[in-house]
Write a protein that holds these residues in place. Structure first.
Motif, PDB file in Angstrom:
ATOM      1  N   GLY A  16       0.843  -1.208   0.000  1.00 26.75           N
ATOM      2  CA  GLY A  16       0.000   0.000   0.000  1.00 26.75           C
ATOM      3  C   GLY A  16       0.868   1.244   0.000  1.00 26.75           C
ATOM      4  N   ASP A  17       0.238   2.391  -0.258  1.00 31.60           N
ATOM      5  CA  ASP A  17       0.917   3.688  -0.253  1.00 31.60           C
ATOM      6  C   ASP A  17       2.029   3.787  -1.295  1.00 31.60           C
ATOM      7  N   GLU A  18       1.867   3.108  -2.405  1.00 29.79           N
ATOM      8  CA  GLU A  18       2.904   3.098  -3.442  1.00 29.79           C
ATOM      9  C   GLU A  18       2.828   4.335  -4.338  1.00 29.79           C
ATOM     10  N   GLY A  19       1.683   5.054  -4.237  1.00 29.62           N
ATOM     11  CA  GLY A  19       1.469   6.191  -5.139  1.00 29.62           C
ATOM     12  C   GLY A  19       0.350   5.896  -6.139  1.00 29.62           C
ATOM     13  N   LYS A  20      -0.595   5.018  -5.740  1.00 30.27           N
ATOM     14  CA  LYS A  20      -1.706   4.655  -6.637  1.00 30.27           C
ATOM     15  C   LYS A  20      -2.534   5.886  -6.991  1.00 30.27           C
ATOM     16  N   GLY A  21      -2.740   6.770  -5.999  1.00 28.96           N
ATOM     17  CA  GLY A  21      -3.533   7.982  -6.227  1.00 28.96           C
ATOM     18  C   GLY A  21      -2.908   8.817  -7.323  1.00 28.96           C
ATOM     19  N   LYS A  22      -1.599   9.026  -7.221  1.00 28.22           N
ATOM     20  CA  LYS A  22      -0.919   9.845  -8.226  1.00 28.22           C
ATOM     21  C   LYS A  22      -1.016   9.214  -9.616  1.00 28.22           C
ATOM     22  N   ALA A  43      -8.030   3.324   3.047  1.00 19.46           N
ATOM     23  CA  ALA A  43      -7.191   3.849   1.968  1.00 19.46           C
ATOM     24  C   ALA A  43      -6.978   5.348   2.154  1.00 19.46           C
ATOM     25  N   GLY A  44      -5.803   5.803   1.770  1.00 18.01           N
ATOM     26  CA  GLY A  44      -5.519   7.231   1.749  1.00 18.01           C
ATOM     27  C   GLY A  44      -4.708   7.492   0.498  1.00 18.01           C
ATOM     28  N   HIS A  45      -5.320   8.115  -0.486  1.00 20.88           N
ATOM     29  CA  HIS A  45      -4.657   8.318  -1.778  1.00 20.88           C
ATOM     30  C   HIS A  45      -4.409   9.808  -1.986  1.00 20.88           C
ATOM     31  N   THR A  46      -3.150  10.154  -2.203  1.00 20.14           N
ATOM     32  CA  THR A  46      -2.791  11.568  -2.313  1.00 20.14           C
ATOM     33  C   THR A  46      -2.644  11.965  -3.769  1.00 20.14           C
ATOM     34  N   VAL A  47      -3.278  13.071  -4.116  1.00 16.43           N
ATOM     35  CA  VAL A  47      -3.115  13.630  -5.458  1.00 16.43           C
ATOM     36  C   VAL A  47      -2.755  15.100  -5.277  1.00 16.43           C
ATOM     37  N   GLY A 301       1.624   7.855   7.448  1.00 17.40           N
ATOM     38  CA  GLY A 301       0.340   7.394   6.906  1.00 17.40           C
ATOM     39  C   GLY A 301      -0.570   8.537   6.454  1.00 17.40           C
ATOM     40  N   THR A 302      -1.152   8.379   5.259  1.00 19.65           N
ATOM     41  CA  THR A 302      -2.090   9.380   4.725  1.00 19.65           C
ATOM     42  C   THR A 302      -3.403   9.347   5.513  1.00 19.65           C
ATOM     43  N   THR A 303      -3.760   8.172   6.020  1.00 19.32           N
ATOM     44  CA  THR A 303      -5.025   8.027   6.745  1.00 19.32           C
ATOM     45  C   THR A 303      -4.832   8.237   8.240  1.00 19.32           C
ATOM     46  N   THR A 333       7.550   4.373  -8.651  1.00 20.65           N
ATOM     47  CA  THR A 333       7.382   5.716  -8.086  1.00 20.65           C
ATOM     48  C   THR A 333       8.489   6.049  -7.078  1.00 20.65           C
ATOM     49  N   LYS A 334       8.553   7.303  -6.742  1.00 23.55           N
ATOM     50  CA  LYS A 334       9.451   7.829  -5.699  1.00 23.55           C
ATOM     51  C   LYS A 334      10.927   7.561  -5.987  1.00 23.55           C
ATOM     52  N   ILE A 335      11.252   7.505  -7.251  1.00 28.59           N
ATOM     53  CA  ILE A 335      12.633   7.287  -7.665  1.00 28.59           C
ATOM     54  C   ILE A 335      13.491   8.489  -7.269  1.00 28.59           C
ATOM     55  N   ASP A 336      12.863   9.656  -7.224  1.00 30.45           N
ATOM     56  CA  ASP A 336      13.578  10.871  -6.794  1.00 30.45           C
ATOM     57  C   ASP A 336      14.105  10.737  -5.362  1.00 30.45           C
ATOM     58  N   ILE A 337      13.382   9.982  -4.543  1.00 28.92           N
ATOM     59  CA  ILE A 337      13.764   9.856  -3.126  1.00 28.92           C
ATOM     60  C   ILE A 337      15.085   9.087  -2.992  1.00 28.92           C
ATOM     61  N   ILE A 421       7.600   6.003 -14.952  1.00 24.48           N
ATOM     62  CA  ILE A 421       8.572   6.338 -13.899  1.00 24.48           C
ATOM     63  C   ILE A 421       8.128   7.658 -13.288  1.00 24.48           C
ATOM     64  N   SER A 422       7.971   7.634 -11.960  1.00 22.64           N
ATOM     65  CA  SER A 422       7.474   8.823 -11.276  1.00 22.64           C
ATOM     66  C   SER A 422       8.611   9.448 -10.481  1.00 22.64           C
ATOM     67  N   LEU A 423       8.846  10.733 -10.767  1.00 20.22           N
ATOM     68  CA  LEU A 423       9.987  11.430 -10.158  1.00 20.22           C
ATOM     69  C   LEU A 423       9.542  12.527  -9.201  1.00 20.22           C
TER      70      LEU A 423
HETATM   71  P1  GDP Z   1      -1.411   5.516  -2.335  1.00 18.17           P
HETATM   72  O1  GDP Z   1      -2.126   5.089  -1.100  1.00 18.17           O
HETATM   73  O2  GDP Z   1      -0.816   4.366  -3.068  1.00 18.17           O
HETATM   74  O3  GDP Z   1      -2.236   6.391  -3.224  1.00 18.17           O
HETATM   75  O4  GDP Z   1      -0.180   6.400  -1.842  1.00 18.17           O
HETATM   76  P2  GDP Z   1      -0.202   7.559  -0.713  1.00 18.17           P
HETATM   77  O5  GDP Z   1      -0.841   8.761  -1.288  1.00 18.17           O
HETATM   78  O6  GDP Z   1      -0.728   7.034   0.575  1.00 18.17           O
HETATM   79  O7  GDP Z   1       1.338   7.753  -0.481  1.00 18.17           O
HETATM   80  C1  GDP Z   1       2.214   8.102  -1.528  1.00 18.17           C
HETATM   81  C2  GDP Z   1       2.894   9.436  -1.186  1.00 18.17           C
HETATM   82  O8  GDP Z   1       3.965   9.642  -2.051  1.00 18.17           O
HETATM   83  C3  GDP Z   1       1.985  10.641  -1.350  1.00 18.17           C
HETATM   84  O9  GDP Z   1       2.348  11.607  -0.415  1.00 18.17           O
HETATM   85  C4  GDP Z   1       2.289  11.109  -2.768  1.00 18.17           C
HETATM   86  O10 GDP Z   1       2.056  12.510  -2.943  1.00 18.17           O
HETATM   87  C5  GDP Z   1       3.756  10.816  -2.840  1.00 18.17           C
HETATM   88  N1  GDP Z   1       4.292  10.471  -4.174  1.00 18.17           N
HETATM   89  C6  GDP Z   1       3.729   9.727  -5.166  1.00 18.17           C
HETATM   90  N2  GDP Z   1       4.598   9.560  -6.181  1.00 18.17           N
HETATM   91  C7  GDP Z   1       5.729  10.180  -5.827  1.00 18.17           C
HETATM   92  C8  GDP Z   1       7.018  10.342  -6.444  1.00 18.17           C
HETATM   93  O11 GDP Z   1       7.297   9.835  -7.515  1.00 18.17           O
HETATM   94  N3  GDP Z   1       7.954  11.062  -5.748  1.00 18.17           N
HETATM   95  C9  GDP Z   1       7.695  11.633  -4.545  1.00 18.17           C
HETATM   96  N4  GDP Z   1       8.654  12.315  -3.941  1.00 18.17           N
HETATM   97  N5  GDP Z   1       6.511  11.485  -3.939  1.00 18.17           N
HETATM   98  C10 GDP Z   1       5.544  10.772  -4.564  1.00 18.17           C
END
Ligand code: GDP
Ligand code: IMO
Ligand code: MG
Length: 433
Positions: A16-22, A43-47, A301-303, A333-337, A421-423
């Motif tokens: 979970g929290d992989e960036g599905k929302g984005k 679920a907590g999806h961040t956009v 956690g987003t939630t 995702t989060k390759i920038d990190i 690829i998400s940066l």
């Molecule tokens: P979800 O539950 O899979 O939708 O993911 P969450 O929203 O709970 O957690 C993912 C977090 O990573 C959120 O804060 C997003 O804004 C952030 N995020 C998503 N993709 C990327 C990325 O490629 N790079 C960075 N730095 N943050 C990202």
């Protein structure tokens, strides 16, 4: 005869929290329907769009575009008060909703939240560390067949008849089995939930019929999974899972449409792993390495706001995600990190009492003993925001060679192409190959 419908599913390929929302938001602009088919407000999806942060719990992440219809399918469990608040908060931000909620979706009731607390204490070390949103109890009541569905909230007589049974059952379990005081009044629940039903009436309908009609007319659908493969109640690390099937196959069950066309199935995976809650976690990092990733990746956690446990990328887990979901591609995702790290440690197999294991075991005993067999891959230099902008507009070819080698390595190990690829967290900080 209309053209066949276009089907895309986005699911979590880790914990979970992989960036599905984005990723859902990234693709939603071209779709007619964006659909949730399981899970609830655990679920907590961040956009993030134009600097505005949206945290979605029930409503699919396509809601920020004007044209797609947002659908909450029958497989979702809904906290009616939570959904009303989510709708209001979106409206306050100027979002125009075109939302339909299945009359067959089950309602999370106040006693489910009490039961969630009781179960978590009872289960001790075997608990999953739930989000305390009442998820296991609402799905359990559904299986017991005394659940309350959203459609019941607009039929007062049926609702009362059903609530009598469900209320009594939950009261008895809480007081007698757990010895916990039950101070929820039947009349309050009945009155409050009828009011919620009235407020949601406009959105509640038979979503199956509308989706089927749209499917036959060749519309485009995007399905947004919640949680991830290791939290799937059958295929995840049971009992440290959630209470629904999180894998792509659930899209038919959770909507009531036997979609049988070609589909894209996108598994979202971070370049590392995070986990909120309790379970064995073979690639977990501790100490300063963990603090570094948690802070840099803002792994909270987003939630629930809980600090997430973090670890190295686990290809045993990702291999299972490819297999069980039938992934046609991966969004990484989060390759920038990970930028600025000299070396990246990637787990390719587990060592379980001296045996090398490539595929996720079903045995909890084995998972408790699993340690990672890892390889170290060269990292890439730190990237500024400007570098990221440049890379995103330049496309895949412009990425650092070591990043491309890292991507190739993962693809070969799990036998699935990485096409996205998400940066960064923003919509445009994305490269499609
Ligand atoms: P979800 O539950 O899979 O939708 O993911 P969450 O929203 O709970 O957690 C993912 C977090 O990573 C959120 O804060 C997003 O804004 C952030 N995020 C998503 N993709 C990327 C990325 O490629 N790079 C960075 N730095 N943050 C990202
Ligand atoms: P999204 O959709 C991460 C975890 C909880 C706990 C277990 C069971 O944002 O990826 P539950 O409340 O479902 O009974 O908790 O599942 N969990 C999640 N972890 N992201 C989520 O959702 C989660 N939803 C549930 O932490 O370990
Ligand atoms: Mg999340």
């Amino acid at each position: 005869m209309a053209e066949p419908a276009t089907l895309t599913v986005v699911v979590g390929a880790q914990w979970g929290d992989e960036g599905k929302g984005k990723i859902t938001d990234y693709f939603a602009g071209d779709c007619d329907y964006v659909v949730r088919f399981q899970g609830g407000n655990n679920a907590g999806h961040t956009v993030i769009v134009e600097g505005e942060v949206y945290k979605l719990h029930h409503i699919p992440s396509g809601v920020l575009y004007p044209q797609p219809v947002s659908v909450i399918g029958n497989g979702v469990v809904v906290n009616p008060k939570g959904l009303i608040e989510e709708i209001e908060s979106l409206k306050t931000k100027g979002v125009k909703l075109n939302l339909k909620v299945s009359d067959r979706a089950h309602a999370i009731m106040p006693y489910h939240i009490v039961m969630d607390e009781c179960l978590t204490s009872h289960q001790g070390e075997l608990a999953a560390g739930s989000t305390k949103r009442g998820i296991a109890p609402v799905y359990a009541d559904k299986a017991y067949r005394h659940g309350i569905r959203l459609g019941d909230l607009i039929e007062p007589a049926i609702f009362e008849e059903k609530l009598q049974r469900a209320y009594q059952f939950n009261e008895q379990v809480v007081t007698r089995a757990f010895g916990v005081k039950f101070d929820l009044a039947f009349d309050d629940i009945y009155t409050d939930y009828l009011k919620f039903g009235e407020m949601l009436q406009h959105y509640i309908c038979d979503t199956q019929l509308e989706l089927f009609e749209a499917y036959r007319n060749g519309k485009s659908f995007l399905f947004e999974g919640a949680q991830g493969v290791s939290l799937d109640i059958d295929h995840g690390l049971y009992p440290h899972t959630t209470s629904s099937n999180t894998v792509a196959g659930q899209m038919s069950v959770g909507t009531g449409i036997g979609f049988n066309g070609e589909r894209r199935v996108i598994g979202v995976a971070k370049g590392y792993v995070s986990r909120v809650g309790i379970s064995p976690f073979p690639t977990e990092l501790e100490g300063t390495e963990a603090d570094y990733l948690r802070e840099r990746g803002q792994e909270y956690g987003t939630t629930t706001g809980r600090p997430r446990r973090v670890g190295n990328l686990d290809l045993v887990q990702l291999r299972q995600a490819v297999r069980v979901n039938g992934l046609t591609e991966i969004a990484l995702t989060k390759i920038d990190i990970l930028s600025g790290l000299e070396e990246l440690s990637v787990c390719t197999t587990y060592n379980i009492t001296g045996e090398e294991v490539r595929e996720m075991p079903g045995s909890l005993a084995k998972m408790r003993q699993a340690t990672p067999n890892s390889v170290a891959l060269p990292g890439w230099a730190e990237m500024t925001d400007k570098d990221i902008e440049r890379l995103c507009s330049g496309g895949y070819g412009n990425l650092p060679d070591t990043m491309k080698a890292y991507i190739d390595f993962i693809e070969q190990e799990v036998n699935c192409p990485i096409t996205i690829i998400s940066l960064g967290p923003q919509r445009h900080q994305t490269i499609v190959r």
